[in-house]
Design a protein around this motif. Sequence first.
Motif, PDB file in Angstrom:
ATOM      1  N   LEU A 197       2.594   7.860   6.449  1.00 39.22           N
ATOM      2  CA  LEU A 197       1.924   8.087   7.843  1.00 39.22           C
ATOM      3  C   LEU A 197       2.235   8.827   8.336  1.00 39.22           C
ATOM      4  N   VAL A 198       2.395  10.295   8.936  1.00 35.56           N
ATOM      5  CA  VAL A 198       3.034  11.012   9.459  1.00 35.56           C
ATOM      6  C   VAL A 198       2.789  11.547  10.524  1.00 35.56           C
TER       7      VAL A 198
ATOM      8  N   ALA B 235       3.360  18.470  10.007  1.00 28.63           N
ATOM      9  CA  ALA B 235       3.306  18.641   8.384  1.00 28.63           C
ATOM     10  C   ALA B 235       4.979  18.973   8.415  1.00 28.63           C
TER      11      ALA B 235
ATOM     12  N   GLU C 275       7.259  16.547   8.896  1.00 25.16           N
ATOM     13  CA  GLU C 275       7.451  15.311   8.646  1.00 25.16           C
ATOM     14  C   GLU C 275       6.857  14.812   7.287  1.00 25.16           C
ATOM     15  N   GLU C 276       5.636  15.610   6.843  1.00 26.49           N
ATOM     16  CA  GLU C 276       5.004  15.420   5.630  1.00 26.49           C
ATOM     17  C   GLU C 276       5.518  15.959   5.393  1.00 26.49           C
TER      18      GLU C 276
ATOM     19  N   ALA D 155       7.472  14.112   2.013  1.00 26.77           N
ATOM     20  CA  ALA D 155       6.997  14.405   0.834  1.00 26.77           C
ATOM     21  C   ALA D 155       8.729  14.105  -0.513  1.00 26.77           C
TER      22      ALA D 155
ATOM     23  N   VAL E 211       2.089  10.141   0.688  1.00 22.88           N
ATOM     24  CA  VAL E 211       2.199  10.820   2.203  1.00 22.88           C
ATOM     25  C   VAL E 211       0.618  11.861   2.498  1.00 22.88           C
ATOM     26  N   VAL E 212       0.647  11.078   4.012  1.00 21.72           N
ATOM     27  CA  VAL E 212      -0.538  11.257   4.399  1.00 21.72           C
ATOM     28  C   VAL E 212      -0.419  12.132   5.857  1.00 21.72           C
ATOM     29  N   ARG E 213      -1.359  12.423   6.623  1.00 23.26           N
ATOM     30  CA  ARG E 213      -0.997  13.269   8.240  1.00 23.26           C
ATOM     31  C   ARG E 213      -1.836  12.827   8.792  1.00 23.26           C
TER      32      ARG E 213
END
Length: 345
Positions: free
Chosen positions: A221-222, A225, A227-228, A232, A240-242
């Motif tokens: 979790l980040v 966008a 970092e996502e 990923a 990977v979720v935000r």
Amino acid sequence: MSDEGDAAGLRRVLEPAGVLPQAALRLDTDPRIRPDEVRVRVERLNLDAASYRQLHTAHGGDPDAIRAEVLRIIGERGKMHNPVTGSGGMLVGVVEEAGPASPLGLREGDRVATLVSLTLTPLAVTDGLARWDGLSEQVPAEGHAILFARSIAAVLPGDLPVPLALSVMDVCGAPALTHRVVASHARAAPPVVAVLGAAGKSGSLSLAAARRAGASRVVGLVPTAAEEARLAASGLADAVVRADARDPVAVAAALGAPADVTIVCVDVPGCEHGAILATAPGGTVVFFSMATSFSAAALGAEGLAADVTMLIGNGYVPGHAAMALDLLRSEPAVRALFTARAAAD
């Protein structure tokens, strides 16, 4: 004074009397060492992420003000112990003198990273931090530090640049404890692991350690966008979720199903309740961030009727430095993330 008090550095405490160095307001930085101490010539400090973020925010990003504040703290306390976050960091330097009774196995000339917090390490800075631009956690410095018999230090590996090795050793407790906790769960069934703050130093290492320990699925979790996309692309996480880790409902929604193990590597306050909501009944939450409020975590779990085990990542697990360095060497994605961060610093 007991031998244990001596070994823990109690003689270096100037005030208040009777506490250990980490709890002291002021430490004695006299460079003359006792038989079981080691004096290190400081080359570089690494401020912990929570402390640097607080300093940066408090001074509006003004590098001169940040530098002055760090100098003030060290000068007044004889150690780098941020009074707001309660945290410090660690350092790299060269052993100048090792007492004959020191059990640390260090020799004059060894370049070492201290694996104990600057909050309990006697530290004197002599160059005014003139070479530090105030814009990163890594601080070129001159001065000296004192290690006790119960301190921990590791000789730096010769195959890695010093800034890169320092970045890894600064957070080496996180992957080691993650591996231990995940492996323990895996004895019953391979667990799902969620890492909050997964694109950072401790987060990326924890993802790799969780997978190595037998996780069935790892989720990172980040907050952004950018970092996502970066995480990923690395392939370190299965998903990977935000979400903002400070928003409990958003965290739970982003993850969907709760995890069996949740690792918190976020360096801002207010992430406790999101981590608890993210964790399944009977699961485990590991808090690594020094921004964690442990009272908020305990009371939040009670208020949510959450049957979860909560652990404090204390930064030390036997073999932690070797494990972290092995992950860096053997996982190209981890090394790429660390190298990019070191270059940015």
